[in-house]
Scaffold this motif. Structure first.
Motif, PDB file in Angstrom:
ATOM      1  N   SER A   1      -0.918   4.541   2.040  1.00 52.74           N
ATOM      2  CA  SER A   1      -2.342   4.838   2.066  1.00 52.74           C
ATOM      3  C   SER A   1      -2.755   5.362   3.445  1.00 52.74           C
ATOM      4  CB  SER A   1      -3.145   3.598   1.677  1.00 52.74           C
ATOM      5  OG  SER A   1      -4.490   3.899   1.436  1.00 52.74           O
ATOM      6  N   ILE A   2      -4.040   5.267   3.782  1.00 54.48           N
ATOM      7  CA  ILE A   2      -4.539   5.914   5.002  1.00 54.48           C
ATOM      8  C   ILE A   2      -4.075   5.218   6.276  1.00 54.48           C
ATOM      9  CG2 ILE A   2      -6.547   6.879   3.828  1.00 54.48           C
ATOM     10  CD1 ILE A   2      -8.229   4.672   5.111  1.00 54.48           C
ATOM     11  N   LEU A   3      -3.809   3.916   6.211  1.00 56.47           N
ATOM     12  CA  LEU A   3      -3.390   3.210   7.424  1.00 56.47           C
ATOM     13  C   LEU A   3      -1.994   3.647   7.858  1.00 56.47           C
ATOM     14  CD1 LEU A   3      -3.634   1.204   9.687  1.00 56.47           C
ATOM     15  CD2 LEU A   3      -3.085  -0.642   8.075  1.00 56.47           C
TER      16      LEU A   3
ATOM     17  N   SER B   1      -5.008   4.315 -10.324  1.00 54.10           N
ATOM     18  CA  SER B   1      -6.086   4.217  -9.336  1.00 54.10           C
ATOM     19  C   SER B   1      -6.751   2.848  -9.363  1.00 54.10           C
ATOM     20  CB  SER B   1      -7.144   5.296  -9.588  1.00 54.10           C
ATOM     21  OG  SER B   1      -7.752   5.125 -10.853  1.00 54.10           O
ATOM     22  N   ILE B   2      -6.512   2.057 -10.407  1.00 52.25           N
ATOM     23  CA  ILE B   2      -7.093   0.712 -10.470  1.00 52.25           C
ATOM     24  C   ILE B   2      -6.258  -0.293  -9.691  1.00 52.25           C
ATOM     25  CG2 ILE B   2      -8.101   1.172 -12.729  1.00 52.25           C
ATOM     26  CD1 ILE B   2      -5.933  -0.565 -13.982  1.00 52.25           C
ATOM     27  N   LYS B   3      -5.084   0.126  -9.211  1.00 55.51           N
ATOM     28  CA  LYS B   3      -4.191  -0.778  -8.504  1.00 55.51           C
ATOM     29  C   LYS B   3      -4.734  -1.119  -7.123  1.00 55.51           C
ATOM     30  CE  LYS B   3       0.137   0.555  -8.340  1.00 55.51           C
ATOM     31  NZ  LYS B   3       1.129  -0.441  -8.769  1.00 55.51           N
ATOM     32  N   VAL B   4      -4.563  -2.379  -6.721  1.00 53.80           N
ATOM     33  CA  VAL B   4      -4.910  -2.755  -5.357  1.00 53.80           C
ATOM     34  C   VAL B   4      -3.952  -2.108  -4.361  1.00 53.80           C
ATOM     35  CG1 VAL B   4      -3.488  -4.852  -5.308  1.00 53.80           C
ATOM     36  CG2 VAL B   4      -5.556  -4.724  -3.925  1.00 53.80           C
ATOM     37  N   CYS B   5      -2.722  -1.842  -4.795  1.00 56.30           N
ATOM     38  CA  CYS B   5      -1.678  -1.284  -3.925  1.00 56.30           C
ATOM     39  C   CYS B   5      -1.638   0.237  -4.083  1.00 56.30           C
ATOM     40  CB  CYS B   5      -0.320  -1.888  -4.259  1.00 56.30           C
ATOM     41  SG  CYS B   5      -0.293  -3.684  -4.310  1.00 56.30           S
TER      42      CYS B   5
ATOM     43  N   ASN C   1     -11.825   2.157   0.611  1.00 54.92           N
ATOM     44  CA  ASN C   1     -10.448   2.267   1.101  1.00 54.92           C
ATOM     45  C   ASN C   1      -9.748   0.909   1.050  1.00 54.92           C
ATOM     46  OD1 ASN C   1     -10.527   5.118   2.458  1.00 54.92           O
ATOM     47  ND2 ASN C   1     -12.363   4.086   3.200  1.00 54.92           N
ATOM     48  N   THR C   2      -8.434   0.951   0.886  1.00 53.76           N
ATOM     49  CA  THR C   2      -7.615  -0.235   1.098  1.00 53.76           C
ATOM     50  C   THR C   2      -6.624   0.084   2.215  1.00 53.76           C
ATOM     51  OG1 THR C   2      -6.031   0.446  -0.615  1.00 53.76           O
ATOM     52  CG2 THR C   2      -7.835  -1.019  -1.282  1.00 53.76           C
TER      53      THR C   2
END
Length: 422
Positions: free
Chosen positions: A389-391, A239-243, A382-383
């Motif tokens: 992810s959500i996008l 969960s710490i990942k940017v990706c 969000n990222t």
């Protein structure tokens, strides 16, 4: 001729410079290190999931230079790995030289080992930027692609210390944001646990330090997946990942390696004493970051609010792209936003109407969707990436994700965007 100054030489800055030049601008690109591409020097993944659609939309719209360059420098194409399909892996060892050659050929002025130290503003416009060495860059329009990572203090405060990564802050100094120097209030990404920022999502291992069978598998297939013994697993740290498109149990239970020139390990870091207990990794050595057993670079610390034209809110002649434009993660995302920012920067310089990419295209909807959520309460938790992810889920729901080239061509033509960036 419109003078355009781009600050930051990652994929976003390079795309902005290329498009500004193609649109008729006199372009200078300022990069604080001695190489282009930034985190793209250790990235390597393109065309996975919705990024395939985006690359083909860019080509149809006339922004094919960087897309073709990447496609021509791939070690592997059309490979699958957990939750990601039809991916291409470019060679991180050689890509920078290819991109630099392209920018030189186009006549873009490159200024390395320098940063924008101070910004001079008159009214609602930037007049000039004063650099580290005391020289000044005057332009009609400015583009901030300085990213959202960099600075030893930031990595110490929000991570596990300086990872001695490809950003090389100890050598070239920390990142300086042009937007912040212009008085723009920036915001940061927030992790699930409420902490600030996110760690880069992968690290590189020298392939030759791995067992021969792993090297052969990577060379032949481009991907190698090795189960991690239960006693060696590092659970609940993805969960710490940017990706976040890689935040799945498959990446907790396995070492997922991709061949991008070096062996790309799809984890933010992995303790060396544990890694070397996995069969085949007994002599493993990290290439980037050098401290990949302990930490990685911290990202998402410096984004701005912008409109659909990628114009920074509050400064008329300042544009942004990449992570600076709002927690948009990835090379494809950087190239897409950089292209639009470069195009609109020249239009503003010429006092012409700016362009917003229609929402009937994946790129246009991605820019709109991410911008809208980031302005909502808690939106910075969000990222956004076209590959997950959500996008990506949103694009699928809107039926905008496709690998059908004919369909992509029809959509671009129908929206009137055919060749717009040519």
């Amino acid at each position: 001729m419109v003078k355009v100054a781009v600050f930051g030489g990652g994929w976003a800055g390079c795309a902005a410079a290329v498009q500004s030049k193609k649109s008729g601008g006199d372009v200078i690109l300022v990069e604080r290190t001695d190489m282009l591409l930034g985190t793209g020097l250790v990235g390597g993944i393109v065309r996975n999931n919705g990024r395939y659609t985006v690359f083909e939309e860019l080509k149809e719209m006339g922004a094919k230079e960087l897309v073709d360059l990447i496609d021509n420098n791939c070690l592997h194409k059309n490979i699958d790995f957990p939750k990601h399909n039809h991916s291409s892996l470019y060679d991180v060892r050689t890509i920078e030289g290819e991109v630099r050659s392209l920018l030189n050929k186009l006549g873009i002025k490159l200024l390395f080992s320098n940063r924008g130290k101070e910004v001079v503003i008159k009214g609602e416009k930037i007049i000039k930027v004063i650099l580290d060495d005391g020289s000044e860059v005057e332009a009609d329009v400015f583009i901030d692609t300085t990213g959202s990572a960099g600075g030893i203090d930031n990595c110490t405060r929000y991570g596990n210390g300086c990872a001695m990564c490809i950003l090389r802050c100890p050598t070239f100094g920390g990142r300086i944001s042009i937007s912040e120097k212009a008085g723009i209030n920036e915001y940061q990404g927030i992790r699930e646990n409420g902490e600030v920022g996110a760690l880069s999502g992968a690290c590189k291992i020298i392939k030759e330090s791995l067992a021969k069978d792993i090297q052969i598998k990577l060379k032949e297939a481009g991907v190698c997946i090795i189960p991690i013994p239960k006693e060696l697993r590092k659970e609940k740290y993805l969960s710490i990942k940017v990706c976040q498109q890689y935040n799945y149990k498959e990446y907790e239970e396995n070492l997922v390696l991709l061949d991008c020139g070096h062996a790309k390990l799809m984890a933010p870091y992995f303790p060396l004493e544990l890694l070397r207990n996995v069969p085949g990794f007994e002599k493993a050595r990290f290439s980037d970051p050098l401290s990949g057993g302990v930490t990685n670079s911290v990202r998402l610390l410096s984004s701005v609010h912008r409109n659909g034209y990628l114009q920074v809110e509050g400064v008329d002649n300042l544009f942004c792209a990449g992570e600076k434009a709002g927690l948009l993660i990835g090379h494809t995302e950087a190239i897409a936003t950089g292209t639009l920012a470069g195009f609109n920067a020249v239009r503003v310089g010429k006092k012409e109407k700016m362009l917003a990419i229609p929402r009937q295209l994946a790129i246009g909807e991605g820019i709109h969707f991410s911008g809208k959520i980031l302005k909502s309460q808690g939106g910075n938790k969000n990222t956004f990436t076209f590959s997950g992810s959500i996008l990506f889920q949103h694009l699928k729901e809107q039926d905008l994700y496709t690998t059908d080239l004919d369909e992509i061509g029809k959509r671009v033509k129908k929206t009137g965007m055919k060749g717009i960036f040519s």
